[in-house]
Design an enzyme around this catalytic site. Structure first.
Site, PDB file in Angstrom:
ATOM      1  N   LYS A  31       0.780  -1.198   0.049  1.00 34.61           N
ATOM      2  CA  LYS A  31      -0.081  -0.108   0.000  1.00 34.61           C
ATOM      3  C   LYS A  31       0.761   1.471  -0.042  1.00 34.61           C
ATOM      4  O   LYS A  31       1.796   1.267   0.802  1.00 34.61           O
ATOM      5  CB  LYS A  31      -0.989  -0.078   1.152  1.00 34.61           C
ATOM      6  CG  LYS A  31      -1.842   1.155   1.189  1.00 34.61           C
ATOM      7  CD  LYS A  31      -2.933   0.924   2.324  1.00 34.61           C
ATOM      8  CE  LYS A  31      -3.957   2.160   2.526  1.00 34.61           C
ATOM      9  NZ  LYS A  31      -4.857   2.146   3.534  1.00 34.61           N
ATOM     10  N   SER A  88     -10.568   1.858   6.306  1.00 34.24           N
ATOM     11  CA  SER A  88      -9.696   1.619   5.217  1.00 34.24           C
ATOM     12  C   SER A  88      -9.447   0.338   4.712  1.00 34.24           C
ATOM     13  O   SER A  88      -9.156   0.127   3.687  1.00 34.24           O
ATOM     14  CB  SER A  88      -8.609   2.530   5.223  1.00 34.24           C
ATOM     15  OG  SER A  88      -8.893   4.180   5.127  1.00 34.24           O
ATOM     16  N   SER A  91      -9.123   3.599   2.334  1.00 31.74           N
ATOM     17  CA  SER A  91      -7.937   3.851   1.237  1.00 31.74           C
ATOM     18  C   SER A  91      -7.436   2.780   0.954  1.00 31.74           C
ATOM     19  O   SER A  91      -6.264   3.083   0.111  1.00 31.74           O
ATOM     20  CB  SER A  91      -7.062   4.903   2.194  1.00 31.74           C
ATOM     21  OG  SER A  91      -6.710   4.199   3.504  1.00 31.74           O
TER      22      SER A  91
END
Length: 472
Positions: free
Chosen positions: A77, A176, A152
């Site tokens: 990520k 997220s 996210s």
């Protein structure tokens, strides 16, 4: 699509260990898949050179395995640092930044043998549950390419759903890990706060709202990743050591109690069809032996929202404040980030103390519920995936949203007090849009949550339904 890419991470690990497939074959299939589908989806960014990755995979074939991830491709990520890879955080401020070292959980994944192929896309600084940024653009939902994938950890969820990777890392402040997992028909776990450490930067006592966590297409892979990424960092307080979760994941769950909180007594507006799909899933849970009880709200929703909003302001102001203070970078921060910082700086010490006391009261009430229920359950999102060109929903079921993140209020009961949560996929709308349920456990109850998820997966295997536009 190569059959290899349908395998879970643990299945690939076993195939590699048994010499049934080589690391090079797995890497070649992975990169071929990315080349075929990543263009319109835009899930993986900063992809490394194919020749370099193939060479690394061939070297892994010659080396002794160091862990279960030996030779397995992963994309990290883009909020976490992986040595030698860009670490943009989706921001023009850091568009040219190359990480000089691994973050803690990334180093642990590397030590277990993972080969890092690139990064997964994020919203700018991870703010907002919709993955788009001015550096790489938006990431599309593979089940409905004109719609958002959430965020996210949106790039990670899409990469999993589209079979570009078998396992992934994520992080979660306000859903997220859970929101994109729900909207991409995969699993995402926010562990108990303190199980997977973040980096020891700045304040490590007061801001504990966010945590790293695993994502996968099966609960067994979640457990394996949690066991690998977890473990306290001696430089930080409040770390938690859990027993290994994978060896105990296949457990009898008959008779365990589930508390269904629904829409929190009407406080959380929902798009049509979400509650009905959740209630269908709850009936399926009863069929596998769980006992489900409808619960009245344990407190007013505003008693959770108020401390969440304020403490989030405080946390964002602390982390992004230096960029706000620098005239050269302030203008590069999106307006929602500036709004968080300005509101955080307006809080007094007395404000923070009062909000923290409200947070503590909710923890006590949740702990009382845990004496009766093995898990509390809420929808993972209040809306279906919306148009990819929409910044955030302005209203839900006719009710206006007063902030850019109010539409995700359903995730904060767990986030505010650091409880473990697993998003489990529960199926699709009539239009083919995915949705999930949050299974919320008591502090430290990560292993038992994974047992519930594993039993659900054995009965349903929703992630086995590949995105229809990519099933080739």
């Amino acid at each position: 699509m190569s059959d290899l890419l349908e395998h879970s991470g643990l299945e690939l690990s076993a195939l590699i260990a048994g010499k049934d497939v080589s690391c090079a074959e797995v890497m070649d299939a992975t990169l071929t898949r990315i080349e075929a589908v990543n263009g319109p989806l835009n899930a993986i960014t900063s992809l490394r050179d194919r020749d370099a990755l193939m060479d690394e995979a061939r070297q892994a074939d010659k080396a002794e395995p160091q862990g279960w991830l030996h030779g397995i491709p992963m994309a990290i990520k883009d909020l976490a640092a992986a040595k030698g890879l860009p670490n943009t955080m989706g921001s023009p401020v850091f568009a040219d930044q190359i990480a000089g070292a691994d973050d803690i959980h990334v180093a642990r994944l590397r030590a277990a043998g993972a080969i890092f192929i690139g990064k997964t896309n994020v919203p700018e600084f991870g703010l907002g549950s919709h993955t788009f940024n001015p550096v790489f653009g938006a990431t599309a939902n593979p089940y409905a390419p004109g719609r958002t994938c959430g965020g996210s950890s949106g790039g990670a969820a899409v990469a999993l759903a589209a079979r570009m990777v078998s396992v992934a890392d994520g992080s979660d402040m306000m859903g997220s890990l859970r929101n994109p997992a729900a909207w991409n028909n995969v699993y995402g776990m926010r562990p108990t706060e303190g199980v997977i450490p973040s980096e020891p930067r700045g304040d490590t006592y007061l801001q504990r709202l966010s945590t790293n966590g695993p994502m996968a297409r099966s609960p067994r892979d979640l457990a394996a990743l949690l066991d690998t990424m977890g473990g306290p960092d001696p430089r930080q307080p409040f770390g938690i050591s859990l027993p290994l979760t994978l060896p105990e994941i296949s457990a009898q769950v008959t008779g365990r109690w589930i508390g269904w909180l629904g829409d929190w007594g009407g406080a959380y507006p929902m798009d049509a069809g979400i509650l009905a799909l959740c209630e269908t899933a709850l009936r399926q849970m009863e069929e596998i032996g769980l006992s489900v009880e409808n619960l009245a709200p344990p407190c007013a929703a505003e008693e959770i929202w108020e401390p969440w909003k304020g403490l989030r302001h405080f946390a964002v102001a602390s982390s992004l404040g230096p960029l706000f203070d620098n005239p050269e970078t302030r203008g590069k921060l999106k307006q929602t980030a500036q709004w968080e910082i300005e509101n955080g700086r307006a809080l007094s010490a007395q404000d923070i103390s009062r909000l923290s006391a409200m947070r503590s009261l909710w923890f006590q009430r949740a702990a009382k519920l845990a004496e009766t229920y093995d898990a509390l359950v809420l929808p993972s999102a209040q809306v279906w995936p919306f148009d990819v060109d929409t910044e955030y929903p302005q209203q839900i079921a006719g009710q206006g949203m007063d902030t850019y993140h109010r539409w995700m209020e359903v995730v904060i009961p767990a986030s505010l007090i650091g409880l473990p949560v697993v998003n489990v996929p529960i199926g699709f709308s009539d239009d083919g849009l995915p949705m999930g349920l949050q299974l919320i456990g008591p502090r430290g109850g990560d292993g038992r949550l994974l047992q519930l998820a594993e039993s659900w997966h054995a009965a349903t295997d929703w992630p086995g339904r590949c995105p229809p536009t990519l099933a080739t």
